[in-house]
Design an enzyme around this catalytic site. Structure first.
Site, PDB file in Angstrom:
ATOM      1  N   ASP A  67       0.817  -1.222   0.000  1.00  0.00           N
ATOM      2  CA  ASP A  67       0.000   0.000   0.000  1.00  0.00           C
ATOM      3  C   ASP A  67       0.848   1.269   0.000  1.00  0.00           C
ATOM      4  OD1 ASP A  67       0.975  -0.390   2.574  1.00  0.00           O
ATOM      5  OD2 ASP A  67      -0.971  -0.784   3.466  1.00  0.00           O
ATOM      6  N   ASP A 136      -7.185  -2.133  14.374  1.00  0.00           N
ATOM      7  CA  ASP A 136      -8.583  -2.448  14.031  1.00  0.00           C
ATOM      8  C   ASP A 136      -8.688  -3.719  13.189  1.00  0.00           C
ATOM      9  OD1 ASP A 136      -7.650  -1.627  11.561  1.00  0.00           O
ATOM     10  OD2 ASP A 136      -9.045   0.049  11.328  1.00  0.00           O
ATOM     11  N   HIS A 138      -6.966  -4.549  10.474  1.00  0.00           N
ATOM     12  CA  HIS A 138      -6.746  -4.482   9.020  1.00  0.00           C
ATOM     13  C   HIS A 138      -5.448  -5.145   8.588  1.00  0.00           C
ATOM     14  CE1 HIS A 138      -4.681  -0.270   9.479  1.00  0.00           C
ATOM     15  NE2 HIS A 138      -3.742  -1.148   9.240  1.00  0.00           N
ATOM     16  N   GLU A 143      -9.544  -1.763   5.617  1.00  0.00           N
ATOM     17  CA  GLU A 143     -10.183  -1.387   6.877  1.00  0.00           C
ATOM     18  C   GLU A 143     -11.448  -2.217   7.126  1.00  0.00           C
ATOM     19  OE1 GLU A 143      -8.434   0.180   8.735  1.00  0.00           O
ATOM     20  OE2 GLU A 143      -7.931   2.224   8.189  1.00  0.00           O
TER      21      GLU A 143
HETATM   22  C1  GLP Z   1      -0.316   0.486   8.448  1.00  0.00           C
HETATM   23  C2  GLP Z   1      -0.034  -0.423   7.261  1.00  0.00           C
HETATM   24  C3  GLP Z   1      -0.252  -1.878   7.607  1.00  0.00           C
HETATM   25  C4  GLP Z   1       0.450  -2.218   8.913  1.00  0.00           C
HETATM   26  C5  GLP Z   1      -0.119  -1.356  10.017  1.00  0.00           C
HETATM   27  C6  GLP Z   1       0.463  -1.667  11.382  1.00  0.00           C
HETATM   28  O1  GLP Z   1      -1.651   0.754   8.622  1.00  0.00           O
HETATM   29  N1  GLP Z   1      -0.841  -0.112   6.141  1.00  0.00           N
HETATM   30  O2  GLP Z   1       0.238  -2.694   6.554  1.00  0.00           O
HETATM   31  O3  GLP Z   1       0.270  -3.573   9.203  1.00  0.00           O
HETATM   32  O4  GLP Z   1       0.194  -0.015   9.673  1.00  0.00           O
HETATM   33  O5  GLP Z   1       1.631  -0.958  11.587  1.00  0.00           O
HETATM   34  P1  GLP Z   1       2.617  -1.144  12.820  1.00  0.00           P
HETATM   35  O6  GLP Z   1       3.434  -2.334  12.484  1.00  0.00           O
HETATM   36  O7  GLP Z   1       3.415   0.116  12.847  1.00  0.00           O
HETATM   37  O8  GLP Z   1       1.779  -1.338  14.017  1.00  0.00           O
END
Ligand code: GLP
Length: 261
Positions: A67, A136, A138, A143
């Site tokens: 993404d 959440d 995802h 989402e």
């Molecule tokens: C973002 C990314 C996700 C990732 C999430 C969690 O939202 N789009 O791919 O899994 O962050 O991030 P973190 O590892 O910093 O908690």
């Protein structure tokens, strides 16, 4: 679906990097699906170490990131292009033309999303997709409420995700509201999925993903339907799971199983 519990973040990073290294060693032109966020940082550091010290060769590897934020150019310090370059690509011998990160600044998102899907297919599909998880539930930026069959497209970020990711920006208002993301259906076509999570803030989402029914309210729960998905969890992220003793038993007994299993 396999649940692997580890004591420390370092162990998660090393164990997941080992999976990546095995795939690349067995298939030098492997296609890797990559994730951003703080969780895979240790994995990328370990991959960079393996490249430097053990000669892990990325010269024929292709990558596709999950993404990107809409509106952030590749040189923006909070863009996922920048993140990947700083934390992985500049430390390994990957060819720039083999790297794919969704564009946050394309003039035609619809055409770009279609191209991204076609390009994945053209490269033979993703061999290993790395995933984190949002608080959440995802995966990528799918989402709650995202179609479980969705493909690469634009998504509106939830308020919770915007708040969670605000720590990387100067102020919450700077966090983009839209993102371009692989869909749940796109992710599910990868041949292997690994999801990494650490810390107690992830414990409710992890419990929903693993022990609740599959639901678009927690898109990570789709991993229950994938034949080769593995969760790499530290004890805190695994803290809300009810079947802990069972997972420990399975993990301990796995090395003794006949290898064809
Ligand atoms: C973002 C990314 C996700 C990732 C999430 C969690 O939202 N789009 O791919 O899994 O962050 O991030 P973190 O590892 O910093 O908690």
């Amino acid at each position: 679906m396999e649940i692997q519990r580890y004591k420390t973040y370092d162990e998660i990073s090393k164990a997941s990097a080992q999976v990546g290294a095995e795939i690349v060693n067995n298939k030098p032109n492997a296609v890797l699906g990559l994730a951003t966020g703080s969780t895979p940082l240790g994995l990328y550091k370990e991959m960079a170490r393996m490249h430097k010290e053990d000669g892990l060769d990325f010269s024929h590897v292709k990558t596709f990131n999950l993404d990107e934020y809409v509106g952030l150019s590749p040189d923006h310090p909070q863009s996922y292009h920048y993140f990947m370059h700083e934390n992985l690509f500049k430390h390994i011998n990957i060819e720039p033309q083999n790297v794919h990160v969704p564009s946050g600044t394309t003039k035609n998102y619809q055409a770009f999303c279609k191209w991204y899907e076609e390009r994945i297919e053209e490269c033979g599909g993703i061999d290993l997709q790395v995933l984190g998880i949002g608080s959440d539930g995802h995966i990528a930026f799918n989402e709650p409420g995202s179609s479980l069959g969705s493909r690469t497209r634009i998504k509106t970020l939830s308020k919770q995700t915007i708040d969670d990711n605000a720590r990387f920006f100067e102020k919450t208002e700077d966090v983009p509201i839209y993102a371009i993301t692989m869909g749940v259906g796109t992710v599910m076509e990868a041949r292997n999925l690994i999801l990494l999570a650490e810390g107690e803030s992830k414990a409710p989402a992890i419990a929903d993903a693993i022990e609740s029914p599959v639901s678009s309210m927690c898109t990570a729960s789709i991993l229950q339907l994938h034949p080769f998905s593995t969760f790499f969890l530290d004890e805190k992220a695994a803290g809300n799971l009810k079947m802990t003793e069972y997972y420990k038993w399975i993990q301990a007994k796995k090395p003794g199983a006949p290898s064809s299993c």
